[in-house]
Design a protein around this motif. Structure first.
Motif, PDB file in Angstrom:
ATOM      1  N   PRO A  20       0.812  -1.230   0.000  1.00  0.00           N
ATOM      2  CA  PRO A  20       0.000   0.000   0.000  1.00  0.00           C
ATOM      3  C   PRO A  20       0.845   1.280   0.000  1.00  0.00           C
ATOM      4  N   ARG A  21       2.010   1.243   0.614  1.00  0.00           N
ATOM      5  CA  ARG A  21       2.874   2.436   0.623  1.00  0.00           C
ATOM      6  C   ARG A  21       3.364   2.767  -0.774  1.00  0.00           C
ATOM      7  N   PHE A  22       3.694   1.743  -1.562  1.00  0.00           N
ATOM      8  CA  PHE A  22       4.107   1.966  -2.955  1.00  0.00           C
ATOM      9  C   PHE A  22       2.959   2.610  -3.731  1.00  0.00           C
ATOM     10  N   LEU A  23       1.771   2.061  -3.595  1.00  0.00           N
ATOM     11  CA  LEU A  23       0.609   2.601  -4.311  1.00  0.00           C
ATOM     12  C   LEU A  23       0.396   4.070  -3.977  1.00  0.00           C
ATOM     13  N   LYS A  24       0.408   4.416  -2.701  1.00  0.00           N
ATOM     14  CA  LYS A  24       0.158   5.807  -2.278  1.00  0.00           C
ATOM     15  C   LYS A  24       1.271   6.753  -2.723  1.00  0.00           C
ATOM     16  N   ARG A  25       2.503   6.257  -2.778  1.00  0.00           N
ATOM     17  CA  ARG A  25       3.630   7.107  -3.150  1.00  0.00           C
ATOM     18  C   ARG A  25       3.652   7.389  -4.646  1.00  0.00           C
ATOM     19  N   VAL A  26       3.162   6.457  -5.454  1.00  0.00           N
ATOM     20  CA  VAL A  26       3.301   6.556  -6.908  1.00  0.00           C
ATOM     21  C   VAL A  26       2.012   6.957  -7.625  1.00  0.00           C
ATOM     22  N   PHE A  27       0.884   6.439  -7.198  1.00  0.00           N
ATOM     23  CA  PHE A  27      -0.365   6.610  -7.940  1.00  0.00           C
ATOM     24  C   PHE A  27      -1.383   7.477  -7.192  1.00  0.00           C
ATOM     25  N   THR A  28      -2.206   8.172  -7.957  1.00  0.00           N
ATOM     26  CA  THR A  28      -3.291   8.961  -7.372  1.00  0.00           C
ATOM     27  C   THR A  28      -4.473   8.019  -7.075  1.00  0.00           C
ATOM     28  N   PRO A  29      -5.383   8.446  -6.210  1.00  0.00           N
ATOM     29  CA  PRO A  29      -6.569   7.603  -5.950  1.00  0.00           C
ATOM     30  C   PRO A  29      -7.355   7.279  -7.225  1.00  0.00           C
ATOM     31  N   GLN A  30      -7.425   8.230  -8.164  1.00  0.00           N
ATOM     32  CA  GLN A  30      -8.151   7.991  -9.416  1.00  0.00           C
ATOM     33  C   GLN A  30      -7.452   6.907 -10.249  1.00  0.00           C
ATOM     34  N   GLU A  31      -6.130   6.937 -10.291  1.00  0.00           N
ATOM     35  CA  GLU A  31      -5.388   5.918 -11.044  1.00  0.00           C
ATOM     36  C   GLU A  31      -5.559   4.541 -10.408  1.00  0.00           C
ATOM     37  N   ILE A  32      -5.512   4.494  -9.098  1.00  0.00           N
ATOM     38  CA  ILE A  32      -5.679   3.217  -8.397  1.00  0.00           C
ATOM     39  C   ILE A  32      -7.054   2.634  -8.697  1.00  0.00           C
ATOM     40  N   ALA A  33      -8.088   3.462  -8.609  1.00  0.00           N
ATOM     41  CA  ALA A  33      -9.452   2.996  -8.891  1.00  0.00           C
ATOM     42  C   ALA A  33      -9.577   2.514 -10.335  1.00  0.00           C
ATOM     43  N   TYR A  34      -9.012   3.282 -11.280  1.00  0.00           N
ATOM     44  CA  TYR A  34      -9.068   2.908 -12.694  1.00  0.00           C
ATOM     45  C   TYR A  34      -8.399   1.552 -12.921  1.00  0.00           C
ATOM     46  N   CYS A  35      -7.184   1.394 -12.420  1.00  0.00           N
ATOM     47  CA  CYS A  35      -6.430   0.161 -12.655  1.00  0.00           C
ATOM     48  C   CYS A  35      -7.080  -1.044 -11.986  1.00  0.00           C
ATOM     49  N   ARG A  36      -7.558  -0.861 -10.769  1.00  0.00           N
ATOM     50  CA  ARG A  36      -8.195  -1.978 -10.051  1.00  0.00           C
ATOM     51  C   ARG A  36      -9.484  -2.428 -10.727  1.00  0.00           C
ATOM     52  N   ALA A  37     -10.124  -1.554 -11.478  1.00  0.00           N
ATOM     53  CA  ALA A  37     -11.373  -1.893 -12.165  1.00  0.00           C
ATOM     54  C   ALA A  37     -11.129  -2.687 -13.453  1.00  0.00           C
ATOM     55  N   ARG A  38      -9.877  -2.824 -13.869  1.00  0.00           N
ATOM     56  CA  ARG A  38      -9.535  -3.522 -15.109  1.00  0.00           C
ATOM     57  C   ARG A  38      -9.258  -4.997 -14.834  1.00  0.00           C
ATOM     58  N   LYS A  39      -9.470  -5.827 -15.859  1.00  0.00           N
ATOM     59  CA  LYS A  39      -9.297  -7.271 -15.725  1.00  0.00           C
ATOM     60  C   LYS A  39      -7.885  -7.633 -15.271  1.00  0.00           C
ATOM     61  N   ASN A  40      -6.879  -7.159 -15.968  1.00  0.00           N
ATOM     62  CA  ASN A  40      -5.489  -7.413 -15.571  1.00  0.00           C
ATOM     63  C   ASN A  40      -4.908  -6.100 -15.051  1.00  0.00           C
ATOM     64  N   SER A  41      -5.199  -5.811 -13.802  1.00  0.00           N
ATOM     65  CA  SER A  41      -4.823  -4.510 -13.242  1.00  0.00           C
ATOM     66  C   SER A  41      -3.317  -4.279 -13.249  1.00  0.00           C
ATOM     67  N   ALA A  42      -2.513  -5.318 -13.124  1.00  0.00           N
ATOM     68  CA  ALA A  42      -1.051  -5.147 -13.103  1.00  0.00           C
ATOM     69  C   ALA A  42      -0.555  -4.518 -14.404  1.00  0.00           C
ATOM     70  N   GLN A  43      -1.131  -4.892 -15.540  1.00  0.00           N
ATOM     71  CA  GLN A  43      -0.740  -4.287 -16.813  1.00  0.00           C
ATOM     72  C   GLN A  43      -1.023  -2.790 -16.811  1.00  0.00           C
ATOM     73  N   HIS A  44      -2.155  -2.402 -16.278  1.00  0.00           N
ATOM     74  CA  HIS A  44      -2.547  -0.994 -16.273  1.00  0.00           C
ATOM     75  C   HIS A  44      -1.702  -0.183 -15.289  1.00  0.00           C
ATOM     76  N   PHE A  45      -1.411  -0.765 -14.129  1.00  0.00           N
ATOM     77  CA  PHE A  45      -0.503  -0.099 -13.201  1.00  0.00           C
ATOM     78  C   PHE A  45       0.885   0.037 -13.831  1.00  0.00           C
ATOM     79  N   ALA A  46       1.347  -1.029 -14.475  1.00  0.00           N
ATOM     80  CA  ALA A  46       2.694  -1.022 -15.058  1.00  0.00           C
ATOM     81  C   ALA A  46       2.839   0.016 -16.156  1.00  0.00           C
TER      82      ALA A  46
END
Length: 112
Positions: A20-46
């Protein structure tokens, strides 16, 4: 004109986003929500991580943090960069291109 590019291994980002610390340091809440809503969220985060790195390299501002660089999609799917107000002047000067496959995500940024 400056160019930035970055390539990341999707598996490495998949491991990192479990922290969770990596997520908060790198991504905005909107980006996290967008990526988590996708089938392969790791690709979208990457691919967003690669885009942030590419933008940072192209812009060359040491005070610009990963969370200051927000990657969104227009309704037609084209990716765009959103900056906070203190970096507002940069927004119109940056263009990005994103791509990902099964193993890697890559991004290029052009800063004019």
């Amino acid at each position: 004109m400056e160019i930035g590019t970055d390539i990341v291994e999707i598996d490495r980002v998949a491991r990192s986003i479990k922290n969770p610390r990596f997520l908060k340091r790198v991504f905005t809440p909107q980006e996290i929500a967008y990526c988590r809503a996708r089938k392969n969220s790791a690709q979208h985060f990457a691919v967003r991580f690669a885009a942030k790195e590419a933008v940072w390299k192209a812009v060359g501002k040491p005070t610009l943090l990963h969370r200051d660089i927000q990657i969104r999609n227009r309704p037609n799917g084209k990716p765009i960069v959103i900056f906070p107000l203190r970096f507002k002047k940069l927004a119109r000067r940056v263009s990005i291109s994103l791509s990902h496959g099964r193993d890697y995500a890559v991004a290029m940024a052009l800063f004019q």
